[in-house]
Enzyme design. Structure first.
Site, short mmCIF file in Angstrom:
data_model
loop_
_atom_site.label_atom_id
_atom_site.label_comp_id
_atom_site.label_asym_id
_atom_site.label_seq_id
_atom_site.Cartn_x
_atom_site.Cartn_y
_atom_site.Cartn_z
N TYR A 123 0.82 -1.21 0.00
CA TYR A 123 0.00 0.00 0.00
C TYR A 123 0.85 1.26 0.00
O TYR A 123 0.36 2.34 0.26
CB TYR A 123 -0.93 0.00 1.22
CG TYR A 123 -2.05 -1.00 1.10
CD1 TYR A 123 -1.77 -2.35 0.96
CD2 TYR A 123 -3.37 -0.59 1.10
CE1 TYR A 123 -2.78 -3.28 0.84
CE2 TYR A 123 -4.40 -1.52 0.97
CZ TYR A 123 -4.10 -2.86 0.84
OH TYR A 123 -5.10 -3.77 0.72
N LYS A 170 3.95 -14.76 4.32
CA LYS A 170 4.23 -15.59 3.14
C LYS A 170 5.74 -15.54 2.94
O LYS A 170 6.25 -15.25 1.85
CB LYS A 170 3.46 -15.03 1.93
CG LYS A 170 3.48 -15.90 0.70
CD LYS A 170 2.47 -17.02 0.74
CE LYS A 170 2.69 -17.97 -0.41
NZ LYS A 170 1.80 -19.14 -0.37
N ASP A 203 -2.00 -18.38 3.14
CA ASP A 203 -2.98 -19.21 2.42
C ASP A 203 -3.55 -20.27 3.35
O ASP A 203 -4.77 -20.49 3.42
CB ASP A 203 -2.41 -19.81 1.13
CG ASP A 203 -0.95 -20.21 1.24
OD1 ASP A 203 -0.32 -19.93 2.28
OD2 ASP A 203 -0.42 -20.80 0.28
N ASP A 227 -5.84 -6.53 5.28
CA ASP A 227 -7.01 -5.99 4.59
C ASP A 227 -7.92 -7.14 4.16
O ASP A 227 -9.14 -7.14 4.40
CB ASP A 227 -6.52 -5.20 3.36
CG ASP A 227 -7.59 -4.29 2.79
OD1 ASP A 227 -8.70 -4.24 3.36
OD2 ASP A 227 -7.33 -3.64 1.77
#
Ligand code: NAI
Length: 332
Positions: A123, A170, A203, A227
């Site tokens: 972002y 991740k 995930d 988010d």
């Protein structure tokens, strides 16, 4: 009287914000609103989506209740939310996710807190065209911001009787950026030996959340994962109409619903103001008006548990006004 900046926002924003203002006044909250305008409607009217007087007002009052604003997709002006978070270094986004009594949802007894890093990651707004047909978006992680949000998560857990912090990442793929995020979380964890620390790949965490959300307590996430997973978590307890968030920095705070401006139902008088009411409750606690906060919270829970005057998104048929009137009537 505490001065609080007020932004009604776009779409359903003015409808749900008015409901919150009426309820707070009826609950005896000692708040003086300083109203300013920002968002798509303001952009259309003045050419500016985030005028200087908005920044000046928040700079002065340090506290803001904000309705959702519409952000154009794929072009147009940049996100006001992202700009406000950067301007006031509102580095922590705190979103409690809890069932509301009487609202049918996938799970009962969900009680999670999402803590999202609010200032960097993907972002950062650093996107450019490298060559025709090739674009690049930069994901930024800094030790300063990763450490700050990790410490915030553990402090929050320690001060609010929470037992576990799970860092979502991740880092198997993004070894540097998410790797740094994890390293800072692990370092912070060392200073909080009473709190269990664990990690989950984003995930897998998404799947685990929809299978068994009760295994989690406080979730610590970088910006994009936070988010996405906060909307997923809202879905666990009955939808976006029921979850609020606080954007917190060292000196300023902006409280808002998690949902957007809902253009599909704007102007129909059917929006659920619960999320902005929950945001207002967080705001009242933040400014030290716990008594009014408790009154609004108890009234909300009463209206929900008696399944009275609920809006359509949560299985009722009441309008925004009817629901608000029921909450005000339930205030003690
Ligand atoms: P949205 O949250 O506005 O709407 C998603 C769905 O949930 C819609 O079907 C809507 O009717 C429903 N919904 C949302 N809030 C509700 C409420 N209080 N009561 C009843 N139903 C409700 O998300 P969407 O459509 O993706 O975004 C619309 C606009 O809002 C976009 O321009 C987006 O950028 C903006 N947005 C602004 C946010 C903010 O200012 N904090 C946050 C999220 C989106």
């Amino acid at each position: 009287m505490t001065k609080v900046t007020l932004i009604r926002g776009d779409g359903i924003g003015p409808e749900v914000v008015s409901a919150a203002m009426e309820t707070l006044a009826a609950a005896g909250a000692s708040v003086e609103w300083e109203e300013v305008r920002a968002g798509l409607a303001m952009h259309k009217a003045s050419g500016e989506a985030l005028p200087e007087d908005v920044l000046a007002s928040i700079g002065r009052t340090r506290i803001c209740l904000k309705g959702p604003v519409t952000t154009p997709v794929g072009g147009g002006f940049s996100s006001i939310n992202v700009a406000l978070r950067k301007q006031f270094e509102l580095y922590a986004n705190l979103r409690p996710v809890k069932n509301m009594p009487g609202v049918a949802s996938r799970f009962e007894g969900v009680d999670l807190v999402i803590i999202r890093e609010n200032t960097e990651g993907l972002y950062s707004g650093l996107e450019h065209e490298v060559a025709p047909g090739v674009v690049e978006s930069l994901k930024i992680a800094t030790e300063k911001a990763c450490t700050r949000i990790a410490r915030f998560a553990f402090e929050y857990a320690a001060n609010n009787g929470r037992k576990k912090v799970t860092a979502i990442h991740k880092a198997n793929i993004m070894k540097l950026t998410d790797g740094l995020f994890l390293r800072c979380a692990r370092d912070a964890a060392k200073d909080y030996s009473d709190i269990i620390y664990d990690e989950a790949i984003v995930d897998n965490a998404s799947m685990q959340l929809v299978m068994n959300p009760h295994q989690y307590d406080v979730l610590l996430l970088e910006n994009l994962y936070g988010d996405i997973l906060s909307d997923l978590c809202a879905g666990l307890v009955g939808g976006l109409g029921l979850v609020a968030g606080a954007n917190l920095g060292e000196n300023h705070a902006i409280f808002e619903a998690v949902h957007g401006s809902a253009p599909d139902i704007a102007g129909q008088g059917i929006a659920n103001p619960t999320a902005v009411l929950l945001a207002s409750i967080m705001l009242l606690r933040y400014i030290g008006q716990a008594e009014s906060a408790d009154r609004v919270q108890a009234a909300l829970r009463k209206v929900y548990s008696e399944h009275r005057a609920l809006t359509r998104d949560v299985g009722g048929s009441a309008s925004t006004r009817e629901f608000t009137a029921a909450v005000i009537a339930a205030l003690k």
